[in-house]
Design a protein around this motif. Sequence first.
Motif, PDB file in Angstrom:
ATOM      1  N   CYS A  26       3.217 -10.906  64.491  1.00 40.46           N
ATOM      2  CA  CYS A  26       4.813 -10.915  64.533  1.00 40.46           C
ATOM      3  C   CYS A  26       5.297 -11.301  63.236  1.00 40.46           C
ATOM      4  CB  CYS A  26       5.102 -11.978  65.356  1.00 40.46           C
ATOM      5  SG  CYS A  26       6.699 -12.425  65.372  1.00 40.46           S
ATOM      6  N   GLY A  41       8.051 -12.495  62.511  1.00 42.82           N
ATOM      7  CA  GLY A  41       8.833 -13.636  62.564  1.00 42.82           C
ATOM      8  C   GLY A  41       8.151 -15.034  62.469  1.00 42.82           C
ATOM      9  N   CYS A  42       6.999 -15.087  63.288  1.00 44.18           N
ATOM     10  CA  CYS A  42       5.995 -16.484  62.993  1.00 44.18           C
ATOM     11  C   CYS A  42       4.681 -16.163  62.891  1.00 44.18           C
ATOM     12  CB  CYS A  42       6.138 -16.914  64.580  1.00 44.18           C
ATOM     13  SG  CYS A  42       5.198 -16.005  65.878  1.00 44.18           S
ATOM     14  N   CYS A  73       7.345 -11.035  68.646  1.00 39.37           N
ATOM     15  CA  CYS A  73       6.500 -11.649  69.723  1.00 39.37           C
ATOM     16  C   CYS A  73       7.609 -12.065  70.878  1.00 39.37           C
ATOM     17  CB  CYS A  73       5.570 -12.656  69.393  1.00 39.37           C
ATOM     18  SG  CYS A  73       6.565 -14.434  68.987  1.00 39.37           S
ATOM     19  N   CYS A 125       9.601 -15.049  69.470  1.00 40.70           N
ATOM     20  CA  CYS A 125      10.479 -14.818  68.413  1.00 40.70           C
ATOM     21  C   CYS A 125      11.844 -14.029  68.980  1.00 40.70           C
ATOM     22  CB  CYS A 125      10.240 -14.184  67.421  1.00 40.70           C
ATOM     23  SG  CYS A 125       9.131 -15.302  66.241  1.00 40.70           S
TER      24      CYS A 125
HETATM   25 ZN    ZN Z   1       6.782 -14.461  66.666  1.00 38.74          ZN
END
Ligand code: ZN
Length: 308
Positions: A274, A276-277, A286, A289
């Motif tokens: 992911c 984002g994270c 994911c 996120c």
């Molecule tokens: Zn994520």
Amino acid sequence: MKCKRCKAPAEVELRQHNAGFCRACFIFYFQRQVERAIAKERMLVPEESVLVAVSGGKDSLALWDVLIELGYRTTGLHLSLGIGAYSDHSTAKTVAFAEQRGLPLITVSLAEQGLAVPDIAGLTRRPACSACGTMKRHYFDQLAIDRGFPVVATGHNLDDEAARLLGNVLHWQMEHLARQRPVLQPTHERFVRKVKPLFRCSEYETAVYAFMRGISYVVDECPNAAGATQLLYKELLNRLEAESPGSKLTFVQEFLHKAQPALTPAAVEPPQTCTGCGMPSYGELCGFCRLVRETDIRRARRQAAGRA
Ligand code: ZN
Ligand code: AMP
């Protein structure tokens, strides 16, 4: 009725095993059941540190208690979900349990991060249970990885597993059936093993164990669960169990022995990472996120509309 082990007067009758136990022998029996399930399914190795997901309900607190009694090194993980008084009580019970026994506990408050379950469910118009599941899966893996735990144990009991199995069979959810196991191995380096040591213990047995061990737990169901299909399946299975004791255990056990090995999970591409994270994802972001992003966008829109 007499206790099966010591012949003292029985305090608990287990119809599915056609046996009764006195208090001390029931506690022994319950802990042995969990010990055997762990050994047979190779859930844990003795020197591992186990992260126990604890909700404050009877199942996960009983699980934590048994793991300690069996000598495992454990840390509790509690997510305070922000579901009003229900979450406040759950958190209080979990914290009290850990403090009384001097156990390490990690508590994460979703409300403090602006991610209380009712808020994200309302803003994104998703069913609360689905949003809640996404949050739990994310935090269980992320915290386990960040804190160096190879495994997360949850308190899912026989009734949970039987109800889930019934749901999966009614809809012939082949992929879910292929993954419905008491041990799930990680499929990505940022996933950890998930184990359910109470999968052969009924809800009734777990409640009796918690009571006999003097565990104080949250009795209320989550307010979001009212009317959930899972509860209907549990009711149906309880009717079956009353007429034919042992049905739930046979249903789950025989599925695992006979049907499960024949099911192979569909070949899916391994998860990506992911953006984002950094957790595993099927897509750029994911599920967690995506949910957080959608919540942020809708919250900002709502605030802008409020100012206009
Ligand atoms: Zn994520
Ligand atoms: P549930 O999804 O509520 O049926 O819970 C299944 C299992 O997930 C519980 O036995 C716990 O191990 C874990 N769990 C549920 N809610 C929480 C929570 N708020 N914090 C930590 N673990 C939880």
